[in-house]
Design a protein around this motif. Sequence first.
Motif, short mmCIF file in Angstrom:
data_model
loop_
_atom_site.label_atom_id
_atom_site.label_comp_id
_atom_site.label_asym_id
_atom_site.label_seq_id
_atom_site.Cartn_x
_atom_site.Cartn_y
_atom_site.Cartn_z
N ILE A 124 -48.05 -29.93 -16.38
CA ILE A 124 -47.60 -30.85 -15.34
C ILE A 124 -46.76 -31.92 -16.03
O ILE A 124 -47.29 -32.72 -16.80
CB ILE A 124 -48.78 -31.48 -14.59
N PRO A 125 -45.44 -31.95 -15.84
CA PRO A 125 -44.56 -32.84 -16.60
C PRO A 125 -44.99 -34.31 -16.56
O PRO A 125 -44.96 -34.99 -17.59
CB PRO A 125 -43.20 -32.63 -15.93
N GLU A 126 -45.39 -34.81 -15.40
CA GLU A 126 -45.74 -36.22 -15.30
C GLU A 126 -46.96 -36.56 -16.17
O GLU A 126 -46.99 -37.60 -16.83
CB GLU A 126 -46.02 -36.60 -13.84
N LEU A 127 -47.94 -35.68 -16.16
CA LEU A 127 -49.14 -35.91 -16.98
C LEU A 127 -48.83 -35.74 -18.47
O LEU A 127 -49.33 -36.50 -19.31
CB LEU A 127 -50.26 -34.95 -16.56
N LEU A 128 -48.00 -34.76 -18.79
CA LEU A 128 -47.63 -34.54 -20.19
C LEU A 128 -46.87 -35.75 -20.73
O LEU A 128 -47.12 -36.20 -21.85
CB LEU A 128 -46.80 -33.28 -20.32
N ASP A 129 -45.95 -36.29 -19.92
CA ASP A 129 -45.21 -37.49 -20.33
C ASP A 129 -46.17 -38.64 -20.61
O ASP A 129 -46.03 -39.37 -21.61
CB ASP A 129 -44.21 -37.92 -19.25
N LEU A 130 -47.13 -38.83 -19.73
CA LEU A 130 -48.08 -39.93 -19.88
C LEU A 130 -48.91 -39.77 -21.14
O LEU A 130 -49.12 -40.72 -21.90
CB LEU A 130 -48.99 -39.99 -18.65
N ILE A 131 -49.37 -38.55 -21.38
CA ILE A 131 -50.18 -38.28 -22.59
C ILE A 131 -49.36 -38.51 -23.86
O ILE A 131 -49.81 -39.16 -24.80
CB ILE A 131 -50.72 -36.84 -22.54
N LEU A 132 -48.12 -38.00 -23.88
CA LEU A 132 -47.29 -38.16 -25.08
C LEU A 132 -46.91 -39.62 -25.33
O LEU A 132 -46.76 -40.04 -26.47
CB LEU A 132 -46.03 -37.31 -24.94
N SER A 133 -46.77 -40.39 -24.24
CA SER A 133 -46.41 -41.79 -24.43
C SER A 133 -47.49 -42.56 -25.15
O SER A 133 -47.22 -43.54 -25.86
CB SER A 133 -46.12 -42.44 -23.07
N PHE A 134 -48.75 -42.14 -24.99
CA PHE A 134 -49.86 -42.79 -25.68
C PHE A 134 -50.15 -42.14 -27.04
O PHE A 134 -50.82 -42.74 -27.89
CB PHE A 134 -51.14 -42.74 -24.83
N ALA A 135 -49.64 -40.94 -27.25
CA ALA A 135 -49.99 -40.18 -28.46
C ALA A 135 -49.28 -40.69 -29.70
O ALA A 135 -49.75 -40.49 -30.82
CB ALA A 135 -49.68 -38.70 -28.26
N GLY A 136 -48.12 -41.32 -29.56
CA GLY A 136 -47.42 -41.87 -30.71
C GLY A 136 -46.31 -40.98 -31.22
O GLY A 136 -46.21 -39.79 -30.86
N PRO A 137 -45.44 -41.54 -32.10
CA PRO A 137 -44.25 -40.82 -32.57
C PRO A 137 -44.53 -39.48 -33.24
O PRO A 137 -43.80 -38.51 -33.02
CB PRO A 137 -43.62 -41.82 -33.55
N GLN A 138 -45.56 -39.40 -34.08
CA GLN A 138 -45.80 -38.15 -34.81
C GLN A 138 -46.10 -37.01 -33.85
O GLN A 138 -45.55 -35.91 -33.98
CB GLN A 138 -46.94 -38.34 -35.80
N VAL A 139 -46.96 -37.24 -32.86
CA VAL A 139 -47.29 -36.20 -31.89
C VAL A 139 -46.08 -35.88 -31.04
O VAL A 139 -45.82 -34.71 -30.70
CB VAL A 139 -48.48 -36.65 -31.02
N GLN A 140 -45.29 -36.89 -30.67
CA GLN A 140 -44.10 -36.66 -29.86
C GLN A 140 -43.11 -35.74 -30.57
O GLN A 140 -42.53 -34.84 -29.96
CB GLN A 140 -43.44 -38.00 -29.53
N ILE A 141 -42.92 -35.98 -31.88
CA ILE A 141 -41.99 -35.14 -32.63
C ILE A 141 -42.52 -33.71 -32.76
O ILE A 141 -41.77 -32.74 -32.60
CB ILE A 141 -41.73 -35.77 -34.02
N ARG A 142 -43.81 -33.58 -33.01
CA ARG A 142 -44.38 -32.23 -33.14
C ARG A 142 -44.38 -31.50 -31.80
O ARG A 142 -44.30 -30.26 -31.77
CB ARG A 142 -45.79 -32.32 -33.70
#
Length: 498
Positions: A124-142
């Motif tokens: 679900i794009p909206e939930l994935l965006d929300l999770i990644l926004s809290f996960a931090g740069p390293q998780v976002q890049i991976r």
Amino acid sequence: MSAAVSTILPIEADQSKPAADPRDLLLHSIYEPDRDIQGLTARELEIIFQAYKKKDLANVPVRKAPSYSEAEQSALELWRQQVNHHMTMRISRYSMGCVSRQHKTSVSPAPRPINRTEHQVFQIPELLDLILSFAGPQVQIRAQQVSTNWRFSAISVISNPKNMETFRSLAPLPPVEYGQLLDDTTRSLPEPDSQQIEQFGLHVDHMVSWWRKLYRRRYVYFPAKLAQRDDLPNGIAQSLNELDVGQRHGDYHGSIHTVSRTTDLYWLDLSQFQINPYFDLLFSEKGRMLHRLGRWEIGLRSNATSETLVLDDSSSEKLLVQAVGSMHITNPPCRSLGIYCYDNCVFPMHGTHILLRRIRNSNGIRVAELLDALQSCAPQLLTKWVKCAEHLRRNVTETGHWVDSVWLIPGTPRFRIHLDNCDMSDEVSYATAVWTPEMARDAETLIGASLGYQAHITRTAYMSAEPPRATKEGEWLPEELFEPMKTECGRSNINWDA
């Protein structure tokens, strides 16, 4: 042993000259075999022999090899063969010719199918965006590597103006540069605690004591994140001041005999900044970024083309660079960065690195600016590194000994990035066919200006300090090749503290 040495000092004829120590004569025969010292006074001989001993204790390579035992000669020949293999393999990883041929003939393998096992909530794009926004740069890049959908979500989060606001165009802190005074508006990093200060004090005491005992002076530098503080205990401050004065460049700071840390403190290196995490992860995720001695070291990609020496050409990397390119490279923003590389130039006393390019932006340097500069300098860096690496390999494998302290060049072609000042000169000339005394003085002046030695008493140490020999040698050789056996030829064995 040379004829000049064998006839030196006829003691019966001149009782004012003491009998020469056999080891002094040995050191003379390996360091200056062509020098006639027969007519020198006792005092002159004392000075020369003392210099030989310092060279020997510092493991300086010899001009003429001494006689080796049969066992040591066999060990040395085997060592050279093994070293040659390791160095040749390492250098070949950065051979552009091999890479070009490889890319012409190779066929890209078919991508492996990815078995998607994530929970449905991540689809679900909206939930994935929300999770990644809290996960931090390293998780976002991976996350970009997982799938197309995840890549779009990650890039959307990274590009959001509310993400990493401190690195956006409206930075909360004003830009700074090398040598600028620290003030309350530009201090941004978290304060170290008392335990960190105590550990720093112990490290300073150890390094200053080591520096005093060196047979051949090496520069010692402490990152300004800790060294440029006005609340350091008096003992630490006094040790740092002694070191600063002892290492000052005589041409620029010869009149300075004391330094005060109770009044003026300065921006002196990159340890005082917060690096943009996305820029850092572009290289550190692949083991190509080092933070040490107040600078950044960024390695080139191996087995790459001229266009992909800095970054690969994958879609995910291109999208990431596009998303973060307008961000500042540091917080607070910095106005000037110098890009340097190793070069065995004609003035080794000025350190081992030379200026490739200096970038400036009075509003603060952006990620895209630095990446573009690195890409434009990468072919020059690679050419210089391969040339210097081949020169080192030939010297070591033809005439070298494991005792020799020669491991100055990095084991991979790496940029060194320093905090600089916008007013530092870009003009420099390192080599010419013929040198006159006047040309040498002019060249030294240009080199000093390009490296910014006049900017601060610690600048020479900042530009010249290196990690210990074991670290540098370990980039080239496995540990078992560091010292196959103790030498029996009369030279000092490896002095790891030299």
